[in-house]
Design a protein around this motif. Structure first.
Motif, PDB file in Angstrom:
ATOM      1  N   ARG A 194      33.481  40.471  35.243  1.00 60.14           N
ATOM      2  CA  ARG A 194      33.901  41.825  35.602  1.00 60.14           C
ATOM      3  C   ARG A 194      35.047  42.296  34.714  1.00 60.14           C
ATOM      4  O   ARG A 194      35.102  43.473  34.338  1.00 60.14           O
ATOM      5  CB  ARG A 194      34.296  41.856  37.079  1.00 60.14           C
ATOM      6  N   CYS A 195      35.944  41.389  34.375  1.00 63.07           N
ATOM      7  CA  CYS A 195      37.063  41.741  33.504  1.00 63.07           C
ATOM      8  C   CYS A 195      36.549  42.126  32.120  1.00 63.07           C
ATOM      9  O   CYS A 195      37.014  43.112  31.527  1.00 63.07           O
ATOM     10  CB  CYS A 195      38.040  40.583  33.418  1.00 63.07           C
ATOM     11  N   ALA A 198      34.995  45.564  32.359  1.00 58.55           N
ATOM     12  CA  ALA A 198      36.037  46.585  32.513  1.00 58.55           C
ATOM     13  C   ALA A 198      36.762  46.836  31.190  1.00 58.55           C
ATOM     14  O   ALA A 198      37.085  47.977  30.852  1.00 58.55           O
ATOM     15  CB  ALA A 198      37.021  46.163  33.594  1.00 58.55           C
ATOM     16  N   GLN A 202      36.972  50.370  29.355  1.00 55.24           N
ATOM     17  CA  GLN A 202      38.287  50.930  29.038  1.00 55.24           C
ATOM     18  C   GLN A 202      38.390  51.274  27.558  1.00 55.24           C
ATOM     19  O   GLN A 202      38.928  52.324  27.187  1.00 55.24           O
ATOM     20  CB  GLN A 202      39.355  49.920  29.439  1.00 55.24           C
ATOM     21  N   MET A 208      38.045  54.860  34.898  1.00 55.22           N
ATOM     22  CA  MET A 208      38.193  53.547  35.508  1.00 55.22           C
ATOM     23  C   MET A 208      37.942  53.555  37.013  1.00 55.22           C
ATOM     24  O   MET A 208      37.615  52.525  37.595  1.00 55.22           O
ATOM     25  CB  MET A 208      39.581  52.988  35.195  1.00 55.22           C
ATOM     26  N   VAL A 211      34.308  52.894  37.155  1.00 58.27           N
ATOM     27  CA  VAL A 211      34.080  51.505  36.728  1.00 58.27           C
ATOM     28  C   VAL A 211      34.423  50.557  37.865  1.00 58.27           C
ATOM     29  O   VAL A 211      33.682  49.602  38.144  1.00 58.27           O
ATOM     30  CB  VAL A 211      34.924  51.171  35.477  1.00 58.27           C
ATOM     31  N   ALA A 212      35.545  50.813  38.546  1.00 64.33           N
ATOM     32  CA  ALA A 212      35.954  49.962  39.670  1.00 64.33           C
ATOM     33  C   ALA A 212      34.888  49.951  40.761  1.00 64.33           C
ATOM     34  O   ALA A 212      34.531  48.883  41.281  1.00 64.33           O
ATOM     35  CB  ALA A 212      37.292  50.448  40.228  1.00 64.33           C
ATOM     36  N   ARG A 220      40.559  51.765  41.396  1.00 59.18           N
ATOM     37  CA  ARG A 220      40.908  51.304  40.048  1.00 59.18           C
ATOM     38  C   ARG A 220      42.170  50.446  40.082  1.00 59.18           C
ATOM     39  O   ARG A 220      42.360  49.585  39.223  1.00 59.18           O
ATOM     40  CB  ARG A 220      41.088  52.482  39.101  1.00 59.18           C
ATOM     41  N   LEU A 223      41.043  46.952  40.719  1.00 56.98           N
ATOM     42  CA  LEU A 223      40.450  46.419  39.489  1.00 56.98           C
ATOM     43  C   LEU A 223      41.534  46.072  38.472  1.00 56.98           C
ATOM     44  O   LEU A 223      41.511  44.999  37.854  1.00 56.98           O
ATOM     45  CB  LEU A 223      39.482  47.439  38.893  1.00 56.98           C
ATOM     46  N   GLN A 224      42.499  46.968  38.306  1.00 51.93           N
ATOM     47  CA  GLN A 224      43.566  46.731  37.331  1.00 51.93           C
ATOM     48  C   GLN A 224      44.433  45.545  37.724  1.00 51.93           C
ATOM     49  O   GLN A 224      44.917  44.812  36.852  1.00 51.93           O
ATOM     50  CB  GLN A 224      44.394  47.998  37.155  1.00 51.93           C
TER      51      GLN A 224
END
Length: 231
Positions: A194-195, A198, A202, A208, A211-212, A220, A223-224
């Protein structure tokens, strides 16, 4: 040691190939996605991928990528630091050494300054820490089936029991085999996947928040937070 610097456009692919020398591929800016040694590697700005001589590898550029590459004779003193494929963090000192060598334009015969720069680079590469973004691919076809399904739906909230059943294994056998063959727990492997996704999004300027959601995170910010832990 020879050097090479270039800027690549988004989407450029350096298809499967190898080199007679060891190689360091350093992302000055942008994001590279590489495959080598049965592993998928995310190589964001500030990191580099060491590819040993004769190892097949493929590199894809995500966004515009500024790249600096070094090619090292395997017989060179200190080249043992390049004998294994790994992604490393490039320190400020190492980045400055690489930039200085690239700026010299590969003079021959090698002047003393270039020789000393190359020796310092090898010393710093030997001390460079691994990055946390490697994604090893398991050799067992049953586990690869799970990895392929997860790559197709990385935001899936299905449980370990579901993935174990897809592999045709008990939960305990599945988790043990996955850890043994990838060096990571299934949860850690999924988080790295997943990272990587992402980071690609990005680099391309995606929203984002969306994306999250696609990756199964509530926001987000969640996710961040995961990306900060990983990167």
């Amino acid at each position: 040691m020879a050097s090479y610097a270039r800027t690549y456009r988004d989407g450029y692919v350096s298809a499967w190939h190898d080199h007679p020398r060891h190689q360091l591929v350093y992302a000055v800016a942008g994001l590279m996605m590489a495959k080598a040694d049965g592993t998928s590697w995310a190589v964001p700005a500030g990191t580099g991928l060491i590819v040993p001589a004769a190892m097949l590898h493929e590199i894809r550029m995500v966004g515009e990528v500024q790249l600096q590459s070094l090619y090292i004779d395997p017989a060179e003193t200190g080249a043992g630091a390049m004998a294994a494929c790994r992604a490393v963090t490039v320190s400020g000192l190492l980045a400055g050494l690489i930039a200085a060598l690239c700026a010299m334009g590969n003079p021959w015969p090698l002047p003393p300054r270039a020789h000393h720069l190359s020796q310092l680079i090898l010393i710093e590469l030997g001390a460079a820490p691994d990055t946390p973004l490697a994604l090893p691919y398991p050799p067992d076809a049953r586990l690869r089936r799970v990895c392929d399904a997860l790559m197709a739906d990385p935001g899936s909230a299905r449980t370990i029991d579901h993935w174990a059943a897809l592999a045709g294994m008990s939960r305990r056998s599945f988790t043990r085999a996955f850890q043994r063959q990838t060096g990571r727990s299934f949860g850690q492997w999924r988080e790295r996947l997943r990272c990587q996704i992402a980071l690609r999004a990005q680099a391309r300027g995606a929203a984002m928040e969306q994306v999250a959601r696609d990756l199964g995170y509530a926001s987000r910010y969640a996710l961040q937070a995961m990306m900060r832990r990983r990167v």
